[in-house]
Design a protein around this motif. Structure first.
Motif, mmCIF file in Angstrom:
data_model
loop_
_atom_site.group_PDB
_atom_site.id
_atom_site.type_symbol
_atom_site.label_atom_id
_atom_site.label_comp_id
_atom_site.label_asym_id
_atom_site.label_seq_id
_atom_site.Cartn_x
_atom_site.Cartn_y
_atom_site.Cartn_z
ATOM 1 N N GLN A 120 46.004 30.044 -77.110
ATOM 2 C CA GLN A 120 46.383 29.824 -78.503
ATOM 3 C C GLN A 120 45.310 30.447 -79.386
ATOM 4 O O GLN A 120 44.196 30.708 -78.925
ATOM 5 C CB GLN A 120 46.517 28.329 -78.837
ATOM 6 C CG GLN A 120 47.679 27.610 -78.172
ATOM 7 C CD GLN A 120 47.334 27.131 -76.778
ATOM 8 O OE1 GLN A 120 46.177 26.791 -76.504
ATOM 9 N NE2 GLN A 120 48.324 27.108 -75.898
ATOM 10 N N SER A 121 45.652 30.644 -80.639
ATOM 11 C CA SER A 121 44.696 31.266 -81.566
ATOM 12 C C SER A 121 43.930 30.212 -82.343
ATOM 13 O O SER A 121 44.518 29.272 -82.881
ATOM 14 C CB SER A 121 45.423 32.173 -82.550
ATOM 15 O OG SER A 121 44.537 32.623 -83.561
ATOM 16 N N PRO A 122 42.612 30.359 -82.452
ATOM 17 C CA PRO A 122 41.855 29.526 -83.397
ATOM 18 C C PRO A 122 42.003 30.064 -84.816
ATOM 19 O O PRO A 122 42.777 30.995 -85.073
ATOM 20 C CB PRO A 122 40.418 29.671 -82.888
ATOM 21 C CG PRO A 122 40.381 31.017 -82.238
ATOM 22 C CD PRO A 122 41.749 31.255 -81.672
ATOM 23 N N ALA A 123 41.257 29.497 -85.736
ATOM 24 C CA ALA A 123 41.278 29.933 -87.128
ATOM 25 C C ALA A 123 40.706 31.336 -87.273
ATOM 26 O O ALA A 123 39.966 31.824 -86.413
ATOM 27 C CB ALA A 123 40.468 28.961 -87.983
ATOM 28 N N GLY A 124 41.031 31.974 -88.376
ATOM 29 C CA GLY A 124 40.363 33.211 -88.731
ATOM 30 C C GLY A 124 38.914 32.941 -89.105
ATOM 31 O O GLY A 124 38.586 31.874 -89.634
ATOM 32 N N LEU A 125 38.046 33.911 -88.825
ATOM 33 C CA LEU A 125 36.623 33.786 -89.130
ATOM 34 C C LEU A 125 36.168 34.994 -89.935
ATOM 35 O O LEU A 125 36.650 36.105 -89.712
ATOM 36 C CB LEU A 125 35.793 33.705 -87.839
ATOM 37 C CG LEU A 125 36.167 32.649 -86.814
ATOM 38 C CD1 LEU A 125 35.249 32.765 -85.591
ATOM 39 C CD2 LEU A 125 36.082 31.250 -87.406
#
Length: 389
Positions: A120-125
């Motif tokens: 899954q994808s985490p938040a944008g950084l």
């Protein structure tokens, strides 16, 4: 504007690039007044983080003055002085509502790319590869801040830039690492890595009730700063860490272990560390996990291992059997910065901590390429670099 750009492994330069602009009604643009080089940025310099592209603007520890606002940002005004979390979070998805801001479901436009690597994808950084959203960082004169109604917090006049800046990352990261260590009053906590995050983890562990903190590094100035924060220290290039911890804890092991090193661990002669370097150099592994292995072996039975140190891919020969049979708990992750900024700002205002203690090298933005290399090579006593454009 001028900005520090990545152009390949070991190659960062200050370039002239287009100014950022408002692209969405929830955006803000800030004029950067202070930013910093993070240990995680060195993973980019060294080529460990995939999906970087030439010309990417680096930097995720940022603060500055609001100069433009999108129409939906009503909590800020032009001229406000703000510090910006490195995690870009929407505030309204399931994860944000649970306070897990670094797991935001909506802020990574390249979520599919991240999901292929992580499930899954985490938040944008900010400034941390295209897998993490491709957002420009703030080692620059100006920064576009998406979701500006959720992330940035106003800095009061009685708090300096040097005190506020680290609310963007390393103070919340060190504090969350200590929280994740599940410290009980009087516990013994071992912390690997006395860089900036390790330094804040030391002080946060004491805030949360640790009776004893043992800090592990080999760089004299880092060990001295750890001792100034109340820690006992082990120089791993001179002493065997496992043997020392067993002696100091009467054979039980530390109650909690914090890995504030991550994917570029050094082990000076340890067989597993040498093998890690060979595998990384020949692309048989990405992460050098010597510290994680050592923490697993050292932690007491039923203890907790907290991992704020950044890992980027695959590590090899992690002693999962030891971890399972010892009943260890693992807690880790990118920091949920938005959950910590206000309570930690209150600690700064109350005089419980002055985060500026960690700064050793103030510099200009134009000095950034030289300072990246000094920080990486641990030259000139560098522990923390701040940059002023």
């Amino acid at each position: 504007m001028r900005a520090l750009c990545w152009h390949g492994k070991g190659d960062v330069r200050v370039d002239t690039v287009p100014d950022p602009r408002i692209e969405h009604p929830r955006d803000a643009v800030i004029k950067i007044t202070c930013c910093a080089i993070c240990g995680s940025d060195l993973h980019l310099l060294d080529g460990y983080q995939p999906t970087m592209e030439s010309g990417d603007i680096l930097g995720h520890e940022n603060m500055g003055e609001v100069i433009e606002l999108g129409s939906e940002v009503t909590n800020l005004k032009i001229g406000d002085r703000v510090v910006v979390p490195f995690t870009i979070s929407c505030g309204d998805c399931w994860f944000c509502r649970q306070g897990m801001f670094s797991a935001c479901d909506r802020t990574n436009p390249n979520a599919k790319m991240a999901a292929e690597a992580m499930g899954q994808s985490p938040a944008g950084l900010f400034g941390f590869s295209h897998m993490m959203g491709g957002y420009s960082g703030g080692q620059a004169e100006y920064l576009r801040v998406p979701m500006a109604d959720i992330g940035p917090i106003k800095v009061p006049d009685n708090v300096s830039d040097e005190q506020a800046l680290f609310l963007s990352d390393i103070f919340p990261t060190g504090y969350m690492a200590a929280e994740n260590a599940q410290i009980q009053n009087g516990d013994t906590v071992a912390i690997w890595g006395c860089g900036p995050v390790g330094q804040f983890a030391i002080r946060s562990a004491f805030m949360l009730g640790a009776g004893r903190v043992i800090a592990i590094d080999e760089v004299p100035e880092r060990l001295a700063m750890a001792e100034a924060g109340g820690a006992e220290t082990i120089n791993f290039s001179k002493l065997d860490v496992y043997d020392e911890l067993m002696v100091w804890t009467k054979g039980r092991g530390p109650d909690s272990c914090i890995d504030a090193v991550g994917c570029e661990a050094s082990g000076h002669g340890a067989a597993d560390a040498i093998l890690d370097k060979v595998k990384a150099a020949t692309f048989l592994a990405t992460d050098r996990v010597h510290v994680l292995r050592e923490a697993i072996m050292c932690c007491r039975k039923g203890g907790t291992i907290s991992i704020p140190g950044v890992y980027v891919g695959m590590g090899d020969k992690i002693p999962i059997g030891a971890a399972m049979n010892k009943g260890l708990t693992f807690k880790m992750g990118q920091t949920h910065v938005q959950a910590y900024t206000k309570p930690l700002l209150a600690k700064i205002e109350a005089g419980e901590i002055d985060p500026s203690f960690v700064i050793t090298h103030p510099a200009s933005l134009e000095d950034a390429p030289e300072m990246y290399k000094k920080f990486r090579d641990k030259e000139d006593g560098v522990i923390k670099v701040i940059l002023r454009p």
